[in-house]
Design a protein around this motif. Sequence first.
Motif, PDB file in Angstrom:
ATOM      1  N   ASN A 227       2.137  42.567 -12.474  1.00 44.98           N
ATOM      2  CA  ASN A 227       3.401  42.380 -12.746  1.00 44.98           C
ATOM      3  C   ASN A 227       3.393  43.139 -13.961  1.00 44.98           C
ATOM      4  OD1 ASN A 227       5.166  42.265 -10.463  1.00 44.98           O
ATOM      5  ND2 ASN A 227       3.888  40.497 -10.158  1.00 44.98           N
ATOM      6  N   ILE A 228       4.066  43.819 -14.723  1.00 45.91           N
ATOM      7  CA  ILE A 228       4.405  43.006 -16.745  1.00 45.91           C
ATOM      8  C   ILE A 228       5.952  42.771 -17.076  1.00 45.91           C
ATOM      9  CG2 ILE A 228       4.164  44.028 -18.893  1.00 45.91           C
ATOM     10  CD1 ILE A 228       2.318  46.430 -17.124  1.00 45.91           C
ATOM     11  N   LYS A 232      12.532  39.688 -20.630  1.00 44.52           N
ATOM     12  CA  LYS A 232      12.691  38.140 -19.514  1.00 44.52           C
ATOM     13  C   LYS A 232      13.134  39.259 -18.337  1.00 44.52           C
ATOM     14  CE  LYS A 232      15.195  34.523 -22.204  1.00 44.52           C
ATOM     15  NZ  LYS A 232      16.668  34.171 -22.406  1.00 44.52           N
ATOM     16  N   LYS A 233      12.542  40.645 -18.467  1.00 38.71           N
ATOM     17  CA  LYS A 233      12.268  41.013 -17.773  1.00 38.71           C
ATOM     18  C   LYS A 233      11.365  41.594 -17.064  1.00 38.71           C
ATOM     19  CE  LYS A 233      16.554  44.537 -19.609  1.00 38.71           C
ATOM     20  NZ  LYS A 233      16.236  45.641 -20.289  1.00 38.71           N
ATOM     21  N   HIS A 253       1.677  50.496 -23.100  1.00 44.81           N
ATOM     22  CA  HIS A 253       2.097  51.063 -25.327  1.00 44.81           C
ATOM     23  C   HIS A 253       3.065  50.816 -25.843  1.00 44.81           C
ATOM     24  CE1 HIS A 253      -2.526  52.818 -24.604  1.00 44.81           C
ATOM     25  NE2 HIS A 253      -2.421  52.786 -25.666  1.00 44.81           N
ATOM     26  N   SER A 254       4.255  50.936 -24.125  1.00 47.54           N
ATOM     27  CA  SER A 254       5.339  51.028 -25.241  1.00 47.54           C
ATOM     28  C   SER A 254       6.195  49.949 -25.275  1.00 47.54           C
ATOM     29  CB  SER A 254       5.986  51.885 -24.309  1.00 47.54           C
ATOM     30  OG  SER A 254       5.998  50.525 -22.834  1.00 47.54           O
ATOM     31  N   TYR A 255       4.872  48.884 -25.150  1.00 48.55           N
ATOM     32  CA  TYR A 255       6.107  47.182 -25.764  1.00 48.55           C
ATOM     33  C   TYR A 255       5.583  46.949 -26.708  1.00 48.55           C
ATOM     34  CZ  TYR A 255       8.472  46.975 -20.659  1.00 48.55           C
ATOM     35  OH  TYR A 255       9.256  47.201 -19.935  1.00 48.55           O
ATOM     36  N   ILE A 256       4.306  47.314 -26.107  1.00 49.80           N
ATOM     37  CA  ILE A 256       3.111  46.462 -27.846  1.00 49.80           C
ATOM     38  C   ILE A 256       3.031  47.502 -28.853  1.00 49.80           C
ATOM     39  CG2 ILE A 256       1.282  45.326 -28.006  1.00 49.80           C
ATOM     40  CD1 ILE A 256       0.918  44.153 -25.538  1.00 49.80           C
ATOM     41  N   ARG A 289       1.951  39.195 -19.234  1.00 47.81           N
ATOM     42  CA  ARG A 289       3.085  38.293 -20.230  1.00 47.81           C
ATOM     43  C   ARG A 289       3.678  38.656 -21.365  1.00 47.81           C
ATOM     44  NH1 ARG A 289       1.889  34.079 -15.957  1.00 47.81           N
ATOM     45  NH2 ARG A 289       3.094  33.821 -14.325  1.00 47.81           N
ATOM     46  N   ILE A 290       4.661  39.555 -22.082  1.00 45.09           N
ATOM     47  CA  ILE A 290       4.411  39.467 -23.670  1.00 45.09           C
ATOM     48  C   ILE A 290       5.311  39.060 -24.578  1.00 45.09           C
ATOM     49  CG2 ILE A 290       4.273  41.767 -24.955  1.00 45.09           C
ATOM     50  CD1 ILE A 290       3.513  43.807 -22.116  1.00 45.09           C
ATOM     51  N   GLU A 291       4.854  37.811 -24.517  1.00 46.47           N
ATOM     52  CA  GLU A 291       5.784  37.713 -25.453  1.00 46.47           C
ATOM     53  C   GLU A 291       5.499  37.338 -26.837  1.00 46.47           C
ATOM     54  OE1 GLU A 291       5.824  33.151 -24.242  1.00 46.47           O
ATOM     55  OE2 GLU A 291       6.260  33.720 -21.629  1.00 46.47           O
TER      56      GLU A 291
END
Length: 380
Positions: A227-228, A232-233, A253-256, A289-291
């Motif tokens: 899970n990534i 909130k998605k 790569h697309s998120y960070i 989890r990316i915050e």
Amino acid sequence: MTIQKLEELISRSEYEKLDFKLDFNIDKESSKREFVKDVTAIANSKGGRGYIIFGVEDKKKEIVGVTAKKIEEERIQQLICGRCDPPVPIRMEEIIYKNKKLFVLTIFKSNQRPHQILQTGTFYVRRGSTTDIARRYEVASMLQENGILSYETTILPNAYFKDLDFELLKKYFSSSFSDDYKKTILLLEATGILGRDTERSEYHPTAGGMLLFGKNPQNFLPSTGINIDYCKKRIHIEGNIPSMLDKAEEILHSYIKNENYPLNIVLEALYNAVVHRDYWDNTREITVRIEPKMIEIENPGAVWRNEGIINIDSEINPPRRNSWLYQRLLIFDKKQRFTPGTLGLKCVQDTLETKGHEVKFVNLTKKNIFKVVLPGTEEI
């Protein structure tokens, strides 16, 4: 046991490896059952030595003493040997403390877990200060930890050769792969990708073979996805391990997008989670989890026996949980993501320290979780 050690134990609250009892009595059948159940539960729980101190009231820590006149250690040993398999190594001592007689049972760290109650076939563990029946994945993890059982080589009776990706197998085995069905089966059995059901003389994929080469592994091995979580998605990734990592890398790569953020440390923590997770635990999956303030990589499977934040500089490296899987990934992963010496958690820590940041390694034995907590995308 010294008085100093005894006082240190009495000052603590009950937990997985410590129990207090008002008195010691194994005359009745019910008390014998409870005694052996408590001993095996402490022996089966993670950690070092365990202790049961008889003659102490738990809540107020009042020293009341035991009523028994003397220790019958031979009788206690016989009771344990006759009621659990394998027997739990123990030592019983009598200690005079504050003019009261206490019995202290030391339950030594066991390399033969899990210990089973013979009468009922039940396995017990401690959860905090209470004794509970061990869950399936906990028993399996103990068996694997002591080399009695391997998750990866367990055959999946409901899966068949057709559930493996033939083209992927052909690609990875290259010149060794044959169009001859019998030779192919023998090759895959020799490498542990298939296993033979001796009762039915049938071949089935192993759990490890399915994780590496399965078309849809999660149809047979639930909770083995990734899970990534971001904004909130949740993106849920399924597939065999190489394909899941390919997808996860693309998403990360697309998120960070912070060019100063060392993305390789996030990926390394993810690779570590894939190799070290407890695959017997099908109650949760690997989650990234990316915050803005934190990036957390969580996997089922506590690694060390200590609870809380772990200092990996001072801790002894634990045995690798999934050595079969790791060895195959070293060979089969064309991207060489698991090559020794590329990074590792120690290098993740060192990389962040050179940038003036820290990483936290959190080991939650009670929940069977390990976390790597990295600085968030806005912190670097």
